[in-house]
Design a protein around this motif. Structure first.
Motif, PDB file in Angstrom:
ATOM      1  N   LEU A 142       0.937  -1.282   0.011  1.00  0.00           N
ATOM      2  CA  LEU A 142       0.069  -0.101   0.057  1.00  0.00           C
ATOM      3  C   LEU A 142       0.809   1.365   0.079  1.00  0.00           C
ATOM      4  CD1 LEU A 142      -2.524  -1.283   2.784  1.00  0.00           C
ATOM      5  CD2 LEU A 142      -2.782  -1.159   0.203  1.00  0.00           C
ATOM      6  N   PRO A 143       0.388   2.234  -0.371  1.00  0.00           N
ATOM      7  CA  PRO A 143       1.075   3.684  -0.345  1.00  0.00           C
ATOM      8  C   PRO A 143       1.559   3.859   1.231  1.00  0.00           C
ATOM      9  CG  PRO A 143      -0.957   3.860  -1.725  1.00  0.00           C
ATOM     10  CD  PRO A 143      -1.128   2.615  -1.101  1.00  0.00           C
ATOM     11  N   GLY A 144       2.670   4.507   1.217  1.00  0.00           N
ATOM     12  CA  GLY A 144       3.351   4.610   2.772  1.00  0.00           C
ATOM     13  C   GLY A 144       3.965   3.551   3.200  1.00  0.00           C
ATOM     14  N   GLY A 145       3.956   2.253   2.484  1.00  0.00           N
ATOM     15  CA  GLY A 145       4.960   0.794   2.919  1.00  0.00           C
ATOM     16  C   GLY A 145       3.801  -0.028   3.771  1.00  0.00           C
ATOM     17  N   GLY A 146       2.505   0.140   4.073  1.00  0.00           N
ATOM     18  CA  GLY A 146       1.735  -0.963   4.577  1.00  0.00           C
ATOM     19  C   GLY A 146       1.550  -1.698   3.691  1.00  0.00           C
ATOM     20  N   TYR A 147       0.884  -2.775   3.790  1.00  0.00           N
ATOM     21  CA  TYR A 147       0.487  -3.961   3.108  1.00  0.00           C
ATOM     22  C   TYR A 147      -0.768  -4.721   3.556  1.00  0.00           C
ATOM     23  CZ  TYR A 147       3.380  -6.480   6.663  1.00  0.00           C
ATOM     24  OH  TYR A 147       4.081  -6.850   7.790  1.00  0.00           O
ATOM     25  N   LEU A 148      -1.538  -5.258   2.580  1.00  0.00           N
ATOM     26  CA  LEU A 148      -2.630  -6.108   2.789  1.00  0.00           C
ATOM     27  C   LEU A 148      -2.389  -7.535   2.090  1.00  0.00           C
ATOM     28  CD1 LEU A 148      -5.854  -5.551   3.331  1.00  0.00           C
ATOM     29  CD2 LEU A 148      -6.084  -5.254   1.103  1.00  0.00           C
ATOM     30  N   PHE A 149      -3.058  -8.573   2.792  1.00  0.00           N
ATOM     31  CA  PHE A 149      -2.674  -9.998   2.422  1.00  0.00           C
ATOM     32  C   PHE A 149      -3.740 -10.967   3.016  1.00  0.00           C
ATOM     33  CE2 PHE A 149      -0.326  -9.374   6.284  1.00  0.00           C
ATOM     34  CZ  PHE A 149      -0.490 -10.733   6.992  1.00  0.00           C
ATOM     35  N   ILE A 150      -3.507 -11.868   2.405  1.00  0.00           N
ATOM     36  CA  ILE A 150      -4.422 -13.077   2.753  1.00  0.00           C
ATOM     37  C   ILE A 150      -3.606 -14.178   3.715  1.00  0.00           C
ATOM     38  CG2 ILE A 150      -5.644 -15.366   2.293  1.00  0.00           C
ATOM     39  CD1 ILE A 150      -6.095 -14.215  -0.658  1.00  0.00           C
ATOM     40  N   GLY A 151      -4.166 -14.396   5.000  1.00  0.00           N
ATOM     41  CA  GLY A 151      -3.567 -15.095   5.898  1.00  0.00           C
ATOM     42  C   GLY A 151      -4.369 -16.545   6.140  1.00  0.00           C
ATOM     43  N   GLU A 152      -3.516 -17.197   6.696  1.00  0.00           N
ATOM     44  CA  GLU A 152      -4.056 -18.678   7.412  1.00  0.00           C
ATOM     45  C   GLU A 152      -4.469 -18.593   8.699  1.00  0.00           C
ATOM     46  OE1 GLU A 152      -1.156 -21.658   6.334  1.00  0.00           O
ATOM     47  OE2 GLU A 152      -1.184 -21.402   4.217  1.00  0.00           O
ATOM     48  N   ASP A 153      -5.814 -19.069   9.080  1.00  0.00           N
ATOM     49  CA  ASP A 153      -6.359 -19.165  10.342  1.00  0.00           C
ATOM     50  C   ASP A 153      -6.902 -20.663  10.581  1.00  0.00           C
ATOM     51  OD1 ASP A 153      -7.291 -18.411  12.621  1.00  0.00           O
ATOM     52  OD2 ASP A 153      -9.353 -17.800  11.875  1.00  0.00           O
ATOM     53  N   ASN A 154      -6.147 -21.653  10.805  1.00  0.00           N
ATOM     54  CA  ASN A 154      -6.213 -22.973  10.870  1.00  0.00           C
ATOM     55  C   ASN A 154      -6.485 -23.227  12.254  1.00  0.00           C
ATOM     56  OD1 ASN A 154      -5.705 -23.092   8.154  1.00  0.00           O
ATOM     57  ND2 ASN A 154      -3.635 -23.768   8.592  1.00  0.00           N
ATOM     58  N   TYR A 155      -7.495 -23.937  12.476  1.00  0.00           N
ATOM     59  CA  TYR A 155      -8.214 -24.296  13.910  1.00  0.00           C
ATOM     60  C   TYR A 155      -8.855 -25.588  14.022  1.00  0.00           C
ATOM     61  CZ  TYR A 155     -12.454 -22.306  12.078  1.00  0.00           C
ATOM     62  OH  TYR A 155     -13.637 -22.029  11.503  1.00  0.00           O
ATOM     63  N   GLN A 156      -8.919 -26.131  15.066  1.00  0.00           N
ATOM     64  CA  GLN A 156      -9.702 -27.127  15.325  1.00  0.00           C
ATOM     65  C   GLN A 156     -11.272 -26.938  15.649  1.00  0.00           C
ATOM     66  OE1 GLN A 156      -6.420 -29.166  14.636  1.00  0.00           O
ATOM     67  NE2 GLN A 156      -8.038 -30.447  15.083  1.00  0.00           N
ATOM     68  N   ASP A 157     -12.104 -28.101  15.138  1.00  0.00           N
ATOM     69  CA  ASP A 157     -13.470 -27.361  15.335  1.00  0.00           C
ATOM     70  C   ASP A 157     -14.330 -28.866  15.378  1.00  0.00           C
ATOM     71  OD1 ASP A 157     -15.794 -26.309  15.883  1.00  0.00           O
ATOM     72  OD2 ASP A 157     -16.210 -25.565  13.837  1.00  0.00           O
ATOM     73  N   ASP A 158     -15.486 -29.083  16.057  1.00  0.00           N
ATOM     74  CA  ASP A 158     -16.405 -30.240  16.109  1.00  0.00           C
ATOM     75  C   ASP A 158     -17.424 -30.087  15.135  1.00  0.00           C
ATOM     76  OD1 ASP A 158     -17.901 -32.275  16.771  1.00  0.00           O
ATOM     77  OD2 ASP A 158     -18.470 -31.385  18.781  1.00  0.00           O
TER      78      ASP A 158
END
Length: 340
Positions: A142-158
């Motif tokens: 992004l302008p100014g040096g920031g950044y936007l991205f997709i991350g992984e949020d893996n978790y256990q579930d029933d």
């Protein structure tokens, strides 16, 4: 519109990710991307058709995936298929493209982070890994040096609450959208587990011990600065508010808001959802879930008040081609479309 150059690869998976044009970005051109002397073991490239394509270089990553000797090549080629610049890597590199500030980036599968490069393909830095690991599909500097991205949020579930024989400790491959400023402060977070039930996945067996219900593969910043996300395993593109995180609209999938006009079937397993200057939405429709599968690129005009999605045009190869996985589409300044 003139026909774009048509390339065919052999020996590697080739994914066209980005192109720059001398009239759009002054940093692009032979003087900025000189030849490297150490080009080794590049995949072969065959030019099939060339009929006055748009000016500019094509940026892509060619890689071997799932084989014993994983490797990749970052390539900058011209419309004749000539290599202008390359970098060979002993691991899989994905999502190689030009950022708005003129730097280049790719996802390093070995380090599990994004690497930023200068115009000569020299490494500048690796982005720090935070609470959520990087996904390999999208990074926007992004302008100014920031950044936007997709991350992984893996978790256990029933999953027994969704399926009769669902595992009580299944691994869910969730996703998260994150924005950091230039100082590394997290300023936006949006997680699938907070907004989208697993049951919205179109093709997922919730009896499995590992489920992948979302599979995000692109982020687009709309003209109003809000975010458009492509979720392959939902067969859906949706828009979220960048401040509140609320859905603004949802196109395709089980929670579709729109009536489709001018087309007989919605896209499936889509990639690379982007907004044109006129507000239309383009995407690469893998078409994997069609009765007779075929791939194409589509442009839709969205009326977000009347909730209609009108197919303006489609780009479908003759004979049909099928890309079950990956794919890209990019609108060019002369109104051509570059399709990978």
């Amino acid at each position: 519109m003139s026909h774009r150059a048509y390339f065919r690869w052999s020996g590697f998976v080739g994914l066209i990710l980005s192109i720059l044009f001398s009239g759009v970005n002054a940093q692009v051109g032979p003087s900025k991307y000189p030849f490297l002397s150490s080009i080794q073991a590049l995949p072969s490239l065959e030019l099939i058709t060339e009929n006055s394509p748009s000016e500019g270089y094509i940026f892509l990553s060619a890689f071997n995936l799932g084989v014993s000797a994983e490797e990749s090549h970052l390539l900058i080629i011209d419309n004749k298929g000539e290599v202008i610049q390359s970098k060979s890597l002993p691991f899989v590199a994905i999502d190689f493209h030009v950022q708005p500030d003129g730097t280049l980036s790719y996802f390093d599968s070995k380090k599990a982070t994004y690497t930023i490069l200068d115009s000569a393909l020299n490494e500048i830095r690796d982005l720090p890994i935070g609470t959520y690991p990087f996904d390999n599909h999208e990074l926007i500097v992004l302008p100014g040096g920031g950044y936007l991205f997709i991350g992984e949020d893996n978790y256990q579930d029933d999953l027994s609450k969704y399926a009769d024989t669902g595992a009580t400790d299944a691994l869910v491959l969730g996703k998260v959208i994150l924005e950091y400023d230039a100082q590394g402060n997290k300023i936006f977070q949006w997680r699938t587990r907070d907004h989208i039930p697993l049951t919205e996945a179109t093709i997922q067996n919730l009896n499995n011990t590992t489920v992948n219900p979302y599979h995000f593969n692109s982020i687009e910043i709309d003209h109003d600065s809000n975010l458009i996300i492509s979720a392959r395993n939902l067969d859906q593109v949706f828009k979220i508010h960048r401040k509140t995180g609320e859905f603004m609209w949802r196109l395709g999938g089980k929670k579709n808001d729109f009536t489709l006009i001018g087309d007989s079937v919605f896209f499936s397993w889509q990639h690379c959802s982007r907004i044109l200057p006129n507000g239309d939405l383009i995407l690469f429709d893998n078409g994997t879930n069609n009765v007779v599968p075929f791939s194409r690129a589509c442009e839709y005009s969205l009326d977000t008040v009347a909730k209609t999605a009108t197919l303006v045009r489609q780009f479908r190869h003759t004979p049909d081609l099928l890309g079950r996985l990956m794919g890209s589409v990019q609108h060019l300044p002369n109104d051509n479309m570059l399709i990978g």
